[in-house]
Design an enzyme around this catalytic site. Structure first.
Site, PDB file in Angstrom:
ATOM      1  N   HIS A 182       2.707   0.172   0.823  1.00 19.07           N
ATOM      2  CA  HIS A 182       2.852   0.035  -0.622  1.00 19.07           C
ATOM      3  C   HIS A 182       2.973   1.408  -1.282  1.00 19.07           C
ATOM      4  CE1 HIS A 182       2.559  -2.405  -4.240  1.00 19.07           C
ATOM      5  NE2 HIS A 182       1.776  -1.477  -4.764  1.00 19.07           N
ATOM      6  N   ASP A 235       2.139  -3.691   3.796  1.00 21.81           N
ATOM      7  CA  ASP A 235       1.781  -3.909   2.391  1.00 21.81           C
ATOM      8  C   ASP A 235       1.274  -5.337   2.245  1.00 21.81           C
ATOM      9  OD1 ASP A 235       1.617  -4.142  -0.356  1.00 21.81           O
ATOM     10  OD2 ASP A 235       3.713  -3.647  -0.743  1.00 21.81           O
ATOM     11  N   SER A 250       5.702  -2.783  -7.874  1.00 19.06           N
ATOM     12  CA  SER A 250       4.430  -3.485  -7.805  1.00 19.06           C
ATOM     13  C   SER A 250       4.258  -4.389  -9.021  1.00 19.06           C
ATOM     14  CB  SER A 250       3.294  -2.463  -7.662  1.00 19.06           C
ATOM     15  OG  SER A 250       2.102  -3.084  -7.256  1.00 19.06           O
TER      16      SER A 250
END
Length: 317
Positions: free
Chosen positions: A283, A253, A156
């Protein structure tokens, strides 16, 4: 959403996790946000592999947690940026994942406890990354790290930090990373992409949460960081000189298209790059690896790519 539903094991896991740290926690006061996320991740943390040596150290002023497999020979190093939108997260939230990567890929993982936004917006995270990498290269042998075999990795927000670090090294004329492992990375600032709109209310990360994180990291809209490729890699027009990269994205995501866009840019620049798209995952799927078969398969692919990039300087296969 994706044509393939979210894997039930992952969804069940995240329902339990979000019961204690719900999406609306992004509106809580920052200390409460951070404590809640640390606490819930610690509760769901898997045990570390017993053979690992784990130490909390200071790396040129940046706290780090080092995960080292046993053995006398130097091993490749991984400088790891944790996810959390640059706002939450710590060594506590990513301890078990980094431990398993170190153990299974036979690498020394250096997990950074970098400064968090909004108190410390960009470029604080890049400055911390540069400081830690310099420490790994100058002092890493004492930690069993081969300073000539260091890759960057992150999930991320940590994906952005990895690419930003590589771009900064190129800009400064410093030795480049051996490779990049980008795990459902945030690489752009366009929240109107197809995946942002399709997955606006997806499990694990919503579009509104990501807008909050981008604003915290980059500061006032339209300011200099929004136009800096080291902060927003997908606006880069020149990726020459970057190392090989393995990218994994999840269909459910908001950030899925960020990874796809960067993959195409790397291909166009002639840089070796591999893309893995997870049709049933969302995610932060690494966190669900022990309760979701697709998440575990995705995690093992991350481990294999990390091993290949770190030990051999190439993509697997």
């Amino acid at each position: 959403m994706s044509e393939t539903p979210v894997d039930p094991g992952m969804l069940t896991f995240y329902k339990a996790l979000s019961a204690q740290s719900p999406p609306e926690s992004a509106q809580w006061p920052l200390p409460r946000q951070r404590k809640a996320w640390d606490d819930v991740c610690r509760q769901f943390r898997a045990p570390r592999p017993e053979r690992l040596i784990v130490e909390d150290l200071d790396a040129n002023g940046v706290p780090v947690r080092v995960f080292r497999p046993p053995g006398n020979d130097p091993k490749p190093g991984v400088i790891y940026g944790h996810g959390g939108g640059w706002v939450v997260g710590s060594p506590e939230t990513h301890d078990d994942m980094c431990a398993e990567i170190a153990d299974q890929a036979d690498v020394v993982v250096v997990l950074m406890d970098y400064r968090l936004a909004p108190e410390h917006p960009y470029p604080a995270q890049l400055e911390d990354s540069l400081a830690v990498l310099e420490w790994m290269r100058s002092s890493g042998r004492a930690m069993g790290i081969d300073p000539t075999h260091i890759i960057g990795a992150g999930d991320s927000a940590g994906g952005q930090m990895t690419v930003g670090l590589a771009l900064a090294l190129r800009e400064k004329g410093l030795p480049q990373l051996r490779g990049m492992m980008l795990i459902y990375p945030v690489l752009g600032a366009d929240t109107e992409t197809s995946s942002y709109l399709r997955n606006a209310n997806a499990p694990c990360l919503t579009r509104d949460e990501m807008i909050f994180y981008l604003d915290a990291f980059l500061g006032p809209r339209g300011g200099a960081p929004w136009h800096d490729p080291k902060a927003v890699p997908n606006i880069a027009t020149d990726l020459s000189g970057l190392p090989p990269a393995s990218i994994t994205v999840a269909a459910h995501d908001p950030l899925c298209d960020d990874g796809l866009i960067f993959h195409e840019k790397m291909k166009a620049a002639g840089i070796p790059v591999a893309l893995r798209r997870e049709p049933a995952l969302a995610h932060s799927y690494m966190r669900a690896r022990h309760v979701s078969a697709p998440a575990m398969a995705g995690f093992k692919a991350i481990v294999e790519a990390t091993r290949s990039l770190a030990h051999e300087g190439r993509l697997p296969g």
